[in-house]
Scaffold this motif. Structure first.
Motif, PDB file in Angstrom:
ATOM      1  N   GLY A  29      37.809  42.992  37.104  1.00 39.44           N
ATOM      2  CA  GLY A  29      38.448  43.476  35.894  1.00 39.44           C
ATOM      3  C   GLY A  29      37.462  43.597  34.746  1.00 39.44           C
ATOM      4  N   GLY A  30      37.879  44.270  33.689  1.00 35.73           N
ATOM      5  CA  GLY A  30      37.011  44.436  32.534  1.00 35.73           C
ATOM      6  C   GLY A  30      36.755  43.135  31.809  1.00 35.73           C
ATOM      7  N   ASN A  31      37.675  42.169  31.974  1.00 36.32           N
ATOM      8  CA  ASN A  31      37.467  40.849  31.390  1.00 36.32           C
ATOM      9  C   ASN A  31      37.963  39.789  32.374  1.00 36.32           C
ATOM     10  OD1 ASN A  31      40.406  40.154  30.719  1.00 36.32           O
ATOM     11  ND2 ASN A  31      40.120  42.064  29.559  1.00 36.32           N
ATOM     12  N   TYR A  32      37.620  38.547  32.093  1.00 32.85           N
ATOM     13  CA  TYR A  32      37.915  37.464  33.028  1.00 32.85           C
ATOM     14  C   TYR A  32      39.422  37.282  33.249  1.00 32.85           C
ATOM     15  CZ  TYR A  32      38.024  32.877  35.206  1.00 32.85           C
ATOM     16  OH  TYR A  32      38.268  31.845  36.071  1.00 32.85           O
ATOM     17  N   ASP A  33      40.199  37.265  32.178  1.00 36.37           N
ATOM     18  CA  ASP A  33      41.633  37.008  32.296  1.00 36.37           C
ATOM     19  C   ASP A  33      42.341  38.060  33.147  1.00 36.37           C
ATOM     20  OD1 ASP A  33      41.447  34.726  30.777  1.00 36.37           O
ATOM     21  OD2 ASP A  33      41.957  35.718  28.885  1.00 36.37           O
ATOM     22  N   ALA A  34      41.982  39.334  32.942  1.00 38.56           N
ATOM     23  CA  ALA A  34      42.611  40.411  33.710  1.00 38.56           C
ATOM     24  C   ALA A  34      42.269  40.292  35.193  1.00 38.56           C
ATOM     25  CB  ALA A  34      42.164  41.761  33.166  1.00 38.56           C
ATOM     26  N   ALA A  35      40.998  40.002  35.476  1.00 30.91           N
ATOM     27  CA  ALA A  35      40.560  39.868  36.867  1.00 30.91           C
ATOM     28  C   ALA A  35      41.234  38.663  37.526  1.00 30.91           C
ATOM     29  CB  ALA A  35      39.043  39.723  36.929  1.00 30.91           C
ATOM     30  N   ASN A  74      31.511  44.084  34.343  1.00 28.21           N
ATOM     31  CA  ASN A  74      32.848  43.667  34.743  1.00 28.21           C
ATOM     32  C   ASN A  74      32.799  42.267  35.354  1.00 28.21           C
ATOM     33  OD1 ASN A  74      34.170  45.950  33.898  1.00 28.21           O
ATOM     34  ND2 ASN A  74      34.177  46.953  35.908  1.00 28.21           N
ATOM     35  N   LYS A  75      33.930  41.587  35.356  1.00 29.08           N
ATOM     36  CA  LYS A  75      34.013  40.247  35.926  1.00 29.08           C
ATOM     37  C   LYS A  75      34.740  40.304  37.276  1.00 29.08           C
ATOM     38  CE  LYS A  75      32.263  38.166  32.268  1.00 29.08           C
ATOM     39  NZ  LYS A  75      32.069  39.361  31.418  1.00 29.08           N
TER      40      LYS A  75
END
Length: 224
Positions: free
Chosen positions: A102-108, A181-182
């Protein structure tokens, strides 16, 4: 670890044969031997294997998020939980794992958790389907009843996934890709008793929708 897996696989094959012969006492004896062996191996090798696997993951760029247990500790705990059994010497936890970008840690992480739950639901379905097959082998269930029940089990993965409550995070790591991305990797575990309850609920709903009279025998059929 390979020796442990081979030993475990061979005992599970023996257990399947024991079920077919309805020799429950011998089955329990074998499960006790497996449990004892697993505990010995876990105490002796889990930490060593965890350190070895941690080195591999670190070389691949995986890190733990801030505030989490060190990678070695996470792996050590995960290995230990995978070998835990209940009073009937069946696995105490069912596992699901996934990774997502994901574009950030939380989304991924959110996506990885959702995917892990779907895999967990599939593993729960497989466990219950195997239980149904064992009852056919023991002549506790008619073949046509088993087919109908198994179809409901395998067709209810989404309902099972939605019924899953609080899971235990066995492993949580991430790494940053070249495009910034993460990528997050998650392993979750779920209490087997609660997993079976979720499966029973899903099977009941499916059978009721079909108007199948087997719903009246559900408790007796599954035995939990």
């Amino acid at each position: 670890m390979k020796r442990l897996l081979l030993f475990t696989a061979s005992l599970l094959m023996v257990s399947a044969s024991i079920f077919a012969q309805s020799d429950y006492k011998e089955f329990i004896k074998e499960r006790k031997a497996l449990d004892k062996y697993n505990k010995e191996q876990r105490d002796q090798k889990a930490s060593k294997d965890a350190r070895k696997q941690a080195k591999i993951l670190k070389k691949e760029g995986w890190k733990v998020p801030a505030g989490s247990l060190p990678l070695e500790k996470q792996l050590d705990r995960l290995y230990a939980m995978q070998y835990e059994v209940d009073e009937n010497f069946f696995p105490k936890f069912i596992k699901g794992e996934a990774q997502s970008v994901g574009g950030n840690y939380d989304a991924a992480k959110m996506q990885a958790v959702n995917l892990a739950k779907i895999e967990l639901a599939g593993n729960i379905s497989t466990e219950v389907a195997a239980l149904v097959e064992s009852k056919v082998a023991n002549k506790q269930l008619e073949a046509n009843e088993a087919v109908s029940t198994t179809e409901s089990v395998m067709g209810a993965k989404n309902i099972i996934a939605q019924s899953i409550g609080q899971t235990i995070v066995g492993l949580e790591v991430y790494r940053e890709l070249n495009n910034k991305n993460k990528e997050v990797r998650i392993v979750i575990l779920y209490n087997a008793t609660m997993a079976k309850a979720a499966a029973k609920k899903a099977i009941k709903e499916d059978l009721e929708q079909k108007g199948d009279k087997l719903v009246e025998q559900l408790d007796q059929m599954l035995g939990f």
